[in-house]
Write a protein that holds these residues in place. Structure first.
Motif, mmCIF file in Angstrom:
data_model
loop_
_atom_site.group_PDB
_atom_site.id
_atom_site.type_symbol
_atom_site.label_atom_id
_atom_site.label_comp_id
_atom_site.label_asym_id
_atom_site.label_seq_id
_atom_site.Cartn_x
_atom_site.Cartn_y
_atom_site.Cartn_z
ATOM 1 N N GLY D 201 0.822 -1.213 0.000
ATOM 2 C CA GLY D 201 0.000 0.000 0.000
ATOM 3 C C GLY D 201 0.849 1.252 0.000
ATOM 4 N N GLY D 202 0.427 2.257 -0.759
ATOM 5 C CA GLY D 202 1.118 3.550 -0.770
ATOM 6 C C GLY D 202 0.397 4.490 0.167
ATOM 7 N N CYS D 203 -0.510 5.248 -0.421
ATOM 8 C CA CYS D 203 -1.338 6.177 0.348
ATOM 9 C C CYS D 203 -2.098 5.441 1.460
ATOM 10 C CB CYS D 203 -2.303 6.848 -0.625
ATOM 11 S SG CYS D 203 -3.496 7.923 0.121
ATOM 12 N N ILE D 204 -2.591 4.248 1.157
ATOM 13 C CA ILE D 204 -3.370 3.497 2.153
ATOM 14 C C ILE D 204 -2.535 3.182 3.388
ATOM 15 C CG2 ILE D 204 -2.874 1.295 0.958
ATOM 16 C CD1 ILE D 204 -6.135 1.861 2.712
ATOM 17 N N GLY D 205 -1.252 2.875 3.187
ATOM 18 C CA GLY D 205 -0.405 2.532 4.320
ATOM 19 C C GLY D 205 0.157 3.757 5.019
ATOM 20 N N ASP D 206 0.466 4.752 4.230
ATOM 21 C CA ASP D 206 1.111 5.937 4.796
ATOM 22 C C ASP D 206 0.131 6.766 5.620
ATOM 23 O OD1 ASP D 206 3.200 7.688 5.268
ATOM 24 O OD2 ASP D 206 2.788 8.880 3.484
ATOM 25 N N ILE D 207 -1.034 7.033 5.067
ATOM 26 C CA ILE D 207 -1.983 7.897 5.786
ATOM 27 C C ILE D 207 -3.346 7.252 5.977
ATOM 28 C CG2 ILE D 207 -0.783 10.040 5.188
ATOM 29 C CD1 ILE D 207 -2.849 10.542 3.017
ATOM 30 N N GLY D 208 -3.740 6.363 5.060
ATOM 31 C CA GLY D 208 -5.033 5.693 5.227
ATOM 32 C C GLY D 208 -5.129 4.983 6.573
ATOM 33 N N ASP D 241 -2.079 6.409 -4.849
ATOM 34 C CA ASP D 241 -1.966 7.747 -4.269
ATOM 35 C C ASP D 241 -3.330 8.307 -3.880
ATOM 36 O OD1 ASP D 241 -2.870 8.343 -6.856
ATOM 37 O OD2 ASP D 241 -0.896 9.015 -7.529
ATOM 38 N N ASP D 242 -4.343 7.482 -3.968
ATOM 39 C CA ASP D 242 -5.695 7.891 -3.558
ATOM 40 C C ASP D 242 -6.487 6.635 -3.199
ATOM 41 O OD1 ASP D 242 -7.779 10.360 -3.800
ATOM 42 O OD2 ASP D 242 -8.745 8.456 -4.300
ATOM 43 N N VAL D 243 -7.254 6.735 -2.139
ATOM 44 C CA VAL D 243 -7.940 5.571 -1.597
ATOM 45 C C VAL D 243 -9.349 5.956 -1.191
ATOM 46 C CG1 VAL D 243 -7.935 3.946 0.302
ATOM 47 C CG2 VAL D 243 -5.770 4.694 -0.686
ATOM 48 N N LYS D 254 -22.016 2.593 9.611
ATOM 49 C CA LYS D 254 -21.398 2.602 8.289
ATOM 50 C C LYS D 254 -20.485 3.814 8.175
ATOM 51 C CE LYS D 254 -25.066 -0.111 6.360
ATOM 52 N NZ LYS D 254 -26.143 -0.173 5.362
ATOM 53 N N GLY D 255 -19.800 3.895 7.050
ATOM 54 C CA GLY D 255 -18.930 5.043 6.888
ATOM 55 C C GLY D 255 -18.122 4.978 5.623
ATOM 56 N N MET D 256 -17.374 6.051 5.409
ATOM 57 C CA MET D 256 -16.478 6.134 4.275
ATOM 58 C C MET D 256 -15.125 6.608 4.785
ATOM 59 S SD MET D 256 -19.208 8.188 1.923
ATOM 60 C CE MET D 256 -18.842 7.858 0.212
ATOM 61 N N LEU D 257 -14.111 6.184 4.093
ATOM 62 C CA LEU D 257 -12.765 6.647 4.395
ATOM 63 C C LEU D 257 -12.137 7.073 3.080
ATOM 64 C CD1 LEU D 257 -10.181 5.081 6.775
ATOM 65 C CD2 LEU D 257 -9.496 5.843 4.501
ATOM 66 N N TRP D 258 -11.665 8.280 3.065
ATOM 67 C CA TRP D 258 -11.002 8.793 1.879
ATOM 68 C C TRP D 258 -9.634 9.316 2.277
ATOM 69 C CZ3 TRP D 258 -11.856 14.230 -0.523
ATOM 70 C CH2 TRP D 258 -11.087 14.352 -1.678
ATOM 71 N N ALA D 259 -8.608 8.775 1.656
ATOM 72 C CA ALA D 259 -7.261 9.299 1.852
ATOM 73 C C ALA D 259 -6.683 9.610 0.484
ATOM 74 C CB ALA D 259 -6.389 8.284 2.576
ATOM 75 N N ASP D 363 -3.472 -2.967 17.717
ATOM 76 C CA ASP D 363 -3.938 -1.911 16.799
ATOM 77 C C ASP D 363 -3.101 -1.931 15.529
ATOM 78 O OD1 ASP D 363 -5.887 -0.914 18.608
ATOM 79 O OD2 ASP D 363 -4.339 0.212 19.675
ATOM 80 N N GLY D 364 -1.807 -2.216 15.712
ATOM 81 C CA GLY D 364 -0.930 -2.298 14.549
ATOM 82 C C GLY D 364 -1.338 -3.426 13.622
ATOM 83 N N LEU D 365 -1.656 -4.560 14.194
ATOM 84 C CA LEU D 365 -2.107 -5.697 13.380
ATOM 85 C C LEU D 365 -3.411 -5.351 12.662
ATOM 86 C CD1 LEU D 365 -2.165 -8.634 12.401
ATOM 87 C CD2 LEU D 365 -3.132 -9.286 14.620
ATOM 88 N N ALA D 366 -4.313 -4.698 13.375
ATOM 89 C CA ALA D 366 -5.572 -4.285 12.738
ATOM 90 C C ALA D 366 -5.290 -3.380 11.545
ATOM 91 C CB ALA D 366 -6.470 -3.569 13.754
ATOM 92 N N GLY D 367 -4.326 -2.512 11.675
ATOM 93 C CA GLY D 367 -3.966 -1.615 10.573
ATOM 94 C C GLY D 367 -3.427 -2.384 9.373
ATOM 95 N N ILE D 368 -2.618 -3.379 9.624
ATOM 96 C CA ILE D 368 -2.055 -4.154 8.507
ATOM 97 C C ILE D 368 -3.154 -4.971 7.826
ATOM 98 C CG2 ILE D 368 -0.326 -5.890 7.858
ATOM 99 C CD1 ILE D 368 0.734 -3.113 8.873
ATOM 100 N N LYS D 369 -4.067 -5.506 8.627
ATOM 101 C CA LYS D 369 -5.209 -6.230 8.035
ATOM 102 C C LYS D 369 -6.079 -5.291 7.195
ATOM 103 C CE LYS D 369 -5.746 -10.024 11.341
ATOM 104 N NZ LYS D 369 -6.566 -10.543 12.468
ATOM 105 N N PHE D 370 -6.208 -4.072 7.676
ATOM 106 C CA PHE D 370 -6.980 -3.069 6.937
ATOM 107 C C PHE D 370 -6.320 -2.786 5.580
ATOM 108 C CE2 PHE D 370 -7.220 1.511 5.966
ATOM 109 C CZ PHE D 370 -8.584 1.649 5.775
ATOM 110 N N ILE D 371 -5.023 -2.574 5.578
ATOM 111 C CA ILE D 371 -4.300 -2.335 4.319
ATOM 112 C C ILE D 371 -4.472 -3.545 3.398
ATOM 113 C CG2 ILE D 371 -2.010 -2.013 3.287
ATOM 114 C CD1 ILE D 371 -1.157 -0.651 5.930
ATOM 115 N N ASP D 372 -4.260 -4.700 3.954
ATOM 116 C CA ASP D 372 -4.342 -5.932 3.176
ATOM 117 C C ASP D 372 -5.731 -6.104 2.563
ATOM 118 O OD1 ASP D 372 -2.976 -8.578 2.607
ATOM 119 O OD2 ASP D 372 -4.785 -9.291 3.648
ATOM 120 N N ALA D 373 -6.755 -5.876 3.354
ATOM 121 C CA ALA D 373 -8.132 -6.013 2.844
ATOM 122 C C ALA D 373 -8.423 -4.982 1.770
ATOM 123 C CB ALA D 373 -9.119 -5.885 4.006
#
Lengths: 388, 388, 388, 388
Positions: D201-208, D241-243, D254-259, D363-373
């Motif tokens: 992940g680029g943007c997703i990992g850096d700021i997403g 560079d956009d997510v 529910k929700g949206m996430l935009w990075a 929390d870190g693991l949750a973040g990596i799973k989020f990027i992966d998903a």
């Protein structure tokens, strides 16, 4: 010493009729103010209510000389009068747009119609065909396109000041349906949450279409595909009250659209953000006289209506100097003013002036297709749906 | 099927005349929109220009049925007609307010007049006496008092929500006279910087009085003393373009008033801040639908027009729901609406309704005394001048 | 593998002492963080309280190796040690700045001192003379001059981007003294409203001087005359809690300064607005990373710390990228960082670097004269008082 | 007179080591300031660069007594010293978090690690297991959780002030990668757009991940499913560079996430909006000292750090009074302060204090799973992916 009124025919106000908009109908009053503001119309005929008695009483109260029990009678009678109406405003609930629009177009009368255009794609397509056949002006009151800084944004995108568009993000946030208002006899909430009167979309049709229309209007992009998640958060409600959509625009731009009527703390939070290779624009309806513009690599600029950075596209729909705020009614009035210019041109048998801009019946059809696609995508648990 | 117009007399629009406001006059167009917006007036007579030919041509263009070469003719003729005007709007430059106001009052016609009331205290006092004697309604268009959130602020102060008032700070900042615009044929700049047409005050009369009126309107305080520093920053200009004033209000409150037409980056920055023992209020004209309120020791609240914290005083002059911005023209129109209500009451021989509020001829006199005192104080290098 | 610490002498931290700032003293803790933030100081000695026992206990709690019962002992002892302090921070209440400042200067130790410099003009003048004689660095912690966008504003004025300055408006608004807090044992309120410890000025000395210093710092203008209205709104309070001042700057600029501690809803509302013939600047301490700039006739620009419009003067005191806010502590730390650079230069026997900027003892004297003049003007019911 | 330093052992600073963060590395300098700000750490050992020579030189420049050529040597040597480091900070690029984290945990040393935790789910899971086995403190510097008003938001949600959460919207907008900066030798851009060093992940990992972490932190909700649209707008770029992501949270929100890193005009625009049945919260990182709160049907409130509405959860991580802005570094420092408290508790063999809060390895693991998903969903053209 007095002017001979007969001399004023070259300069007369357009004769306007109204269908719907009786006492208590918020949007009817707005249309009347909008028609009056620039002095281009006089309201001379109306069928204000589906109840004939109430229709007559309301017209008297509003000092409208010719009152009708229904829109069909009005279309017939007015089309026969030498001083019949030039144009009709249709301000009924959504499911009652199609029939009067059809009747007046067939009677040769121009139409100004509230949004959304209809409640089904088929009806919308029928109106598009009718407008084309009739040659009449048909203006849809997506009023937010009337704001000067929205005109400016559109012109800036067209002029290439943002470069190639990459991102188009639209939001329309309200909170007035956070609780089940429709159960307590609230008239506005009642019909807006009733599929029979609003169509298959609730929030998506009421405000989502405004956001979509605004995004299209400013960017001049055509939507390619969407993927929607419609939610009904309030138990017992029959239509969606929150809408989250992913967008793919033709040409490669992407975006998101979020409309909600349960976002507590938001009154009428319509915002649009557009980013391209060379610049970005940000606009918020609650502060409509401002437009943020950032040329890439330069400081943010706060452009203002009538201010130093305002361009002609904004200036031609601006009434008062910079710093003197214009608002919702002025934006609405601009749709009426533009429609009046278009009707005059049509009556004179001239070609339309490209500077005169207002949402059309085609925009209305696009809006209905958007609602329809969003409802389908959501029903398919968020599948991509092709728009065309 | 049509309504009998004769039945509408109980409900007819007020017949309005206008003096001044011909083509190119910004404020004349504003008054006409304001009169039209709520459909309480029809403009039927005018003397739009001091040039008789231009006056007639302008009336024709504006579709005003009865045009006059001058205000005296208009006052005489209209007072004799059975369908003569109920009320006249005076929208001439400052030095031409007094004569027509006097003429119409003496002809028994209600008056709506642009601010400042006159260019001298003597003329202002004469008008106050005339209004009292005539019993006619006289409304001065300090239009900023028409904003709903200003009505709300006034009611909150009156209700004691701020406790005893300690500080009243007013500002009115513009930048359009940063350079010597009056030399380049700019019509608005020309008369506003000419002592013969504006009176002894430039910035103080044009916008300083608005700020002073607004502060008085909201707090209901009377000014005791002031100390002023008037400046002319632009070389060659004949009147002040910046005004800085210390204020002592009766009852012990203090404050400052700053008005400037050379504060680069400010368009129409009228702001008011009021602080008392129990709370504070802050308002800015460029975002008029918002009012900041802080009860001491509690979080700041952002009150909005039509929103959750709006009270009746704001609600009765509100046209559209919260989040749909109202602006300058709506505020102006509210002065017209309030004047119409007052005129109806007067015509019916009833006692004035205390809920109906608009700036009066007495407020106009207070404004002229304020200008006069500021000019005197500044001439004395910043001496305290007693207001009454 | 480890670095030999003895090699680090070329690069050692400055040894810092502190006078005042014991437990519960807000400003002492702020100075310690500020000293630590950029790793240019180590706090090695202190006389934290006028009570010897508390002084020692506090030093132990704060892990400060050398604790003294009083500042005189500290100045003597440290000046004799080979590893004695390079510089002392004086963070006592206002009336206790002069004596320790004198003692350390006479002991040959550089001084960083909280503002206001002293409580009398005579004491301030004595310190100015002492600093000049000693050749020591004396930095006054008018911390708001440490904000990067304030540095930028100063540089832009110096570069002529605003043209000739016409107007300089400063405000500093708080509300924490709205009620008689000093009666309830609130330590901060107690000494700040006590003439014996604060001097003749309350609000004027506590925050008015900050606003004055900031205006002078950014514009580089010298104050010519002032006219002040000091008020004490809270019954029983012994010093002013609100200050309103008219300003005449040398060279023709004018302005107003308003400081208040009873403006309900304001936390730490220090703002500065500067307008010239060519442009305007506006800054607010609560959003310190932004600076509004309007070149006349162009749109407003929002300059940001580290952003596209940031210039070198801001960049050299910026720690993190744009959009990552810096705050009050970073601004404070910049004063410490600048003082450290100046002390290094002085210790090396080099000429001061003109890029290194911090408020000096002369700025402190100007502040005391400002307080003195304001108190005198107000006592004379608002007479103009000459500053020099 | 001096304090005996040996007495200070009960109160000594934690001994800190650092891996990565050599000259030119932005985030290393940030971690050092954060560690220093509250005086709870002293930096005594480091392996600042993968180049042994540069590592030693950098340590000397930074006055760090013990420098190592690599993290393995450091972990071994420090674990054997009686005065070895208590905790290590890992501030290397993403792909180099896992190995040192493992080495120090295995050496029995607490860890503070920059985000994202690792570049693969497997590595993240291994670290989770290691932390659990070792019993060591592991703090991940999702620094935005350190802002006081974010702590307040989290506590308000937990206290039920928003009712049941319906909508969670997060954004993180930047524009610094609008053009192909990585081609021009820009070090930060280079590794962040390189899959070998940043992961999939680029943007997703850096700021997403920051946005996702913040949303989870405040709401305490667990993510159920997501549907993502990752875009690479800049031609030639190797990572997104956009997510744009749709979110379904457990429990029905529910929700949206935009990075985005190409949204021109945005510097570090991290925002969070949370809406429930009873209220709404809105926060923006660039003005971190403010939190908008609207109880349904009441006016909006602007809560401020240290202000009237601040609660204990915010107060315990607040350093200076209201109106004196805290920023990015203070938020970062709070993670260090919380980690220090947790380490002290662990060293004392006590149970963790529930008031002490910091992002954990889970929390870190949750973040990596989020990027992966998100990467998987996007690769499948926007399919819903289950998180657990």
């Amino acid at each position: 010493m007095a002017v001979d009124p007969s001399k004023l025919t070259h300069n007369r106000r357009l004769r306007l009729g109204m269908v719907g908009g009786g006492p208590g109908a918020f949007i009817g009053a707005v249309h009347r103010i909008a028609a009056r503001l620039d002095d281009r119309y006089e309201l001379v005929a109306a069928a204000l209510s589906s109840d004939a008695q109430r229709s007559l009483a309301a017209a008297e109260e509003l000092r409208i000389p010719r009152a009708y029990p229904g829109f069909n009678e009005m279309a017939s009678a007015e089309s026969l009068r030498p001083d019949g109406i030039d144009v009709v405003s249709i301000v009924t609930p959504n499911h009652l747009h199609h029939a009067p629009a059809k009747a007046f177009l067939e009677a040769g009368i121009h139409v100004i119609c509230d949004k959304p255009l209809t409640t089904t794609v088929a009806e919308a397509e029928e109106l598009v065909a009718l407008v084309r056949k009739s040659g009449k002006v048909f203006a849809l009151t997506h009023n937010y396109t009337g704001y000067p800084m929205i005109r400016q944004a559109r012109a800036m995108v067209a002029n290439g000041e943002l470069g190639k568009i990459r991102l188009v993000q639209a939001e329309y946030l309200q909170d007035w349906l956070t609780e089940r208002l429709e159960e307590s006899g609230h008239k506005q909430a009642d019909w807006r949450t009733d599929p029979a009167r609003s169509g298959a979309g609730g929030c998506i049709g009421d405000i989502g279409t405004h956001a979509y229309n605004l995004a299209s209007f400013v960017t001049n992009l055509e939507l390619d595909q969407l993927l929607a998640q419609l939610s009904t958060f309030v138990p017992g409600r029959r239509l969606d009250d929150d809408v989250q959509i992913l967008l793919k625009w033709k040409g490669g731009a992407k975006g998101m659209l979020w409309a909600s009527q349960v976002a507590v703390g938001n009154e009428n939070g319509l915002t649009l953000r557009v980013y391209g290779t060379k610049g970005g624009l940000e606009w918020a309806q609650e502060h409509p006289n401002q437009l943020w513009f950032t040329p890439y690599g330069k400081p943010r600029q706060l452009l203002t209506r009538g201010g130093a950075g305002a361009i002609a596209a904004a200036g031609r729909v601006t009434r008062v100097p910079s710093g003197h705020p214009e608002g919702y009614l002025e934006g609405f009035a601009t749709i009426y003013a533009e429609a009046a210019r278009a009707i005059r041109t049509a009556q004179a048998g001239q070609k339309p002036d490209p500077a005169v801009i207002f949402p059309t019946v085609e925009d209305g059809l696009a809006g209905i297709k958007f609602i329809d696609a969003a409802v389908k995508s959501s029903a398919a648990n968020g599948a991509w749906v092709q728009l065309t």
